[in-house]
Design a protein around this motif. Structure first.
Motif, mmCIF file in Angstrom:
data_model
loop_
_atom_site.group_PDB
_atom_site.id
_atom_site.type_symbol
_atom_site.label_atom_id
_atom_site.label_comp_id
_atom_site.label_asym_id
_atom_site.label_seq_id
_atom_site.Cartn_x
_atom_site.Cartn_y
_atom_site.Cartn_z
ATOM 1 N N PRO A 169 0.819 -1.232 0.000
ATOM 2 C CA PRO A 169 0.000 0.000 0.000
ATOM 3 C C PRO A 169 0.844 1.269 0.000
ATOM 4 O O PRO A 169 0.514 2.235 -0.715
ATOM 5 N N ALA A 170 1.920 1.297 0.781
ATOM 6 C CA ALA A 170 2.765 2.494 0.816
ATOM 7 C C ALA A 170 3.449 2.727 -0.530
ATOM 8 O O ALA A 170 3.544 3.862 -1.004
ATOM 9 N N THR A 183 15.180 10.747 -0.377
ATOM 10 C CA THR A 183 15.048 10.791 1.093
ATOM 11 C C THR A 183 14.322 9.550 1.609
ATOM 12 O O THR A 183 14.658 9.026 2.680
ATOM 13 N N LEU A 184 13.349 9.054 0.838
ATOM 14 C CA LEU A 184 12.655 7.835 1.254
ATOM 15 C C LEU A 184 13.602 6.638 1.267
ATOM 16 O O LEU A 184 13.571 5.806 2.187
ATOM 17 N N VAL A 190 0.933 13.360 1.306
ATOM 18 C CA VAL A 190 0.972 13.244 2.772
ATOM 19 C C VAL A 190 0.510 11.860 3.210
ATOM 20 O O VAL A 190 1.069 11.259 4.142
ATOM 21 N N ALA A 191 -0.502 11.312 2.533
ATOM 22 C CA ALA A 191 -0.979 9.975 2.879
ATOM 23 C C ALA A 191 0.088 8.928 2.614
ATOM 24 O O ALA A 191 0.263 7.989 3.392
ATOM 25 N N ALA A 192 0.835 9.076 1.506
ATOM 26 C CA ALA A 192 1.917 8.132 1.215
ATOM 27 C C ALA A 192 2.997 8.195 2.290
ATOM 28 O O ALA A 192 3.517 7.165 2.750
ATOM 29 N N LEU A 205 5.356 5.772 7.375
ATOM 30 C CA LEU A 205 5.558 5.853 8.827
ATOM 31 C C LEU A 205 4.921 4.656 9.534
ATOM 32 O O LEU A 205 5.532 4.033 10.421
ATOM 33 N N VAL A 206 3.711 4.309 9.106
ATOM 34 C CA VAL A 206 3.042 3.150 9.698
ATOM 35 C C VAL A 206 3.812 1.871 9.399
ATOM 36 O O VAL A 206 3.960 0.988 10.263
#
Length: 296
Positions: A15-16, A58-59, A112-114, A119-120
């Protein structure tokens, strides 16, 4: 086992990844559409790729640090800055677009949701356990459940056994109480009959007819039996005491205690001393001496 673990990890990160790809494509398209009107589209494409590339770089750094068990606030802050910039670009384009503001605003939250999904996923990775650990935890939990079930069964069995025992004891006690009550009632009735017979005038007349009166006005009376513990009887070959010796022994026992003992205590002491005498003679001696002491 390892293949299954990898599949589970891929499913949790999917999902991410999907949200990130959609956000990058959407951001690149908006930058090209927005800046393509003011500059050549290759330049706008480079700007969009630079924004997405910085976010992706950065990711990647964050994921590498997370794989090493490390964390960098600076890298995280830069990543959130790229995500907020992408969101700002989408919001600005939505506000400046003609006729489709609501549609663009509806998708402007995707960057922002991604970032939140990553983070989750990072939190999930820090708390994830190996299959061996999960199997050990499941085994421990199963053992605890088995132990609790066995303990509950043992307690229920002990409670049932104790209830059965108490019921049996209660019923036996009730039967004993009923027998004792019936026996007491029978003894009380027999005792009342004896007492009534003893106190009757006809009994005195009958005794006068069958016994030699001491005086013309004598009224012989018979004594009720004494209920109590069984006294051991002396041997039959013990020497018989005459009235003088019997009175002397009884007088000695009576004088040894103040106040004088009752007949039952006297009889017990008399027989424990090894003497023997008939119950009627011993009681007659006790009555004579007690009456003499009272008269004196």
């Amino acid at each position: 086992m390892r293949w299954t673990a990898r599949m589970k990890k891929a499913l949790t990160v999917a999902p991410a990844v999907a949200m990130t790809v959609v956000s990058m494509v959407l951001t690149l398209g908006v930058v090209v559409m927005w800046l393509g009107q003011a500059m050549p589209w290759p330049v706008a494409l480079v700007v969009g790729l630079g924004l997405d590339g910085g976010w992706l770089a950065t990711l990647a750094y964050e994921r590498r640090l997370a794989a090493q068990g490390d964390h960098s606030r600076a890298v995280t802050a830069v990543g959130w800055c790229f995500g907020l910039m992408a969101t700002g670009v989408l919001v600005t384009h939505a506000l400046t677009a003609a006729g489709s503001v609501g549609a663009w605003l509806a998708v402007s939250w995707l960057p922002v949701a991604a970032k939140a999904l990553w983070l989750v996923h990072g939190l999930w990775e820090r708390t994830a356990l190996t299959p061996d650990a999960l199997a050990a935890i499941a085994e421990i939990q199963q053992e605890a459940r088995d132990g609790a079930a066995v303990a509950r069964a043992r307690l229920r069995a002990e409670a049932t056994t104790e209830e059965t025992r108490l019921t049996a004891v209660t019923q036996a006690g009730a039967r004993v109480a009923r027998v004792q009550a019936q026996t007491a009632a029978t003894l009380s009735q027999a005792w009342s009959t004896l007492e009534k017979t003893r106190a009757g005038e006809d009994t005195a007349h009958a005794l006068t007819c069958v016994t030699a009166p001491v005086t013309p006005a004598s009224r012989p009376r018979w004594e009720l039996p004494v209920w109590g513990p069984v006294e051991p009887v002396a041997a039959l070959d013990a020497p018989q005491l005459d009235d003088t010796d019997l009175d002397r022994i009884v007088a000695h026992i009576l004088s040894a205690q103040t106040p004088p003992p009752s007949y039952r205590e006297l009889a017990a002491r008399f027989r424990s001393a090894g003497h023997t005498a008939a119950e009627v003679r011993l009681r007659s001696s006790w009555k004579r001496l007690t009456a003499a002491s009272t008269t004196g």
